[in-house]
Design an enzyme around this catalytic site. Structure first.
Site, PDB file in Angstrom:
ATOM      1  N   TYR A  18       0.636  -1.598  -0.086  1.00 43.70           N
ATOM      2  CA  TYR A  18      -0.179   0.081   0.004  1.00 43.70           C
ATOM      3  C   TYR A  18       0.609   0.655  -0.142  1.00 43.70           C
ATOM      4  CZ  TYR A  18      -2.959   3.910   1.790  1.00 43.70           C
ATOM      5  OH  TYR A  18      -3.823   5.049   1.963  1.00 43.70           O
ATOM      6  N   GLU A  40     -10.995   4.894   5.228  1.00 46.89           N
ATOM      7  CA  GLU A  40     -10.456   5.633   5.942  1.00 46.89           C
ATOM      8  C   GLU A  40     -11.527   5.777   7.080  1.00 46.89           C
ATOM      9  OE1 GLU A  40      -7.495   6.410   6.488  1.00 46.89           O
ATOM     10  OE2 GLU A  40      -6.304   6.195   4.946  1.00 46.89           O
ATOM     11  N   TRP A  48      -5.379   1.145  10.706  1.00 45.97           N
ATOM     12  CA  TRP A  48      -5.064   0.475   9.341  1.00 45.97           C
ATOM     13  C   TRP A  48      -5.143  -1.188   8.610  1.00 45.97           C
ATOM     14  CZ3 TRP A  48      -7.837   2.202   5.204  1.00 45.97           C
ATOM     15  CH2 TRP A  48      -6.711   2.185   4.110  1.00 45.97           C
TER      16      TRP A  48
END
Length: 188
Positions: A18, A40, A48
């Site tokens: 990512y 998000e 995350w």
């Protein structure tokens, strides 16, 4: 002493991928912008890493974050998604996907695209920070606070200033790669 690069990304192969392929890379694709906004938002109160591990399941559950599909979800559809153990089953976070899709459709009518809306806050320019370490990264800024206020007025959900700051990083409006990272905007 901190290693060169963005240390937060070194926790797993998915996080590294990512970081290397998406994080802080400017995007102008409405579908991607919509996906990242919802991911998000789903992260609120979580890591995350948790969300990135579930990302493929989110993509499956929400038709690859097709905006029209998500805007048309019924209350029954949303309730069914709460039974999907592969995503975060928080009712408000699931409903936020539909709310956000409907808000995106309105923004697209007004601005021509969701991308135009997001990038208008910086007049199309990137915000490139020169951080020496991950510890210097802010949680929010005046920009994320202003965008958060505007998005809330437009009916977006899970768009507080901290979430929006992470979102700005995710879509490349903000570049917070540390200076020692080969992916920082100034590294050529």
């Amino acid at each position: 002493m901190e290693e060169a690069g963005c240390n937060w990304a070194k926790s797993s192969p998915l996080m590294q991928a990512y970081h290397d392929e998406e994080w802080c890379v400017p995007s102008y694709d409405d579908r991607y912008l919509f996906e990242m906004l919802n991911l998000e938002g789903a992260q609120a109160g979580l890591s995350w890493q948790t969300i990135i591990n579930k990302r493929v399941h989110y993509q499956e559950a929400f038709a690859d974050f097709d905006i029209d599909f998500c805007a048309a979800l019924t209350d029954d559809d949303l309730e069914q998604l709460r039974n999907n153990e592969k995503i975060i089953r928080n009712r408000a976070k699931i409903k936020a996907v539909r709310d956000n899709a409907q808000a995106v459709l309105k923004v697209q009518q007004e601005f021509g695209s969701f991308s135009n809306y997001m990038w208008h806050f910086t007049e199309g320019n990137r915000v490139i920070h020169e951080l020496l370490s991950d510890a210097e990264m802010p949680a929010k800024t005046e920009l994320s606070e202003a965008i958060s206020r505007d998005m809330k007025k437009r009916g977006f959900k899970f768009v507080g200033p901290v979430i929006i700051y992470s979102y700005l990083q995710a879509i490349g409006i903000v570049d917070d790669h540390v200076l020692s990272c080969p992916l920082h905007a100034t590294a050529k």
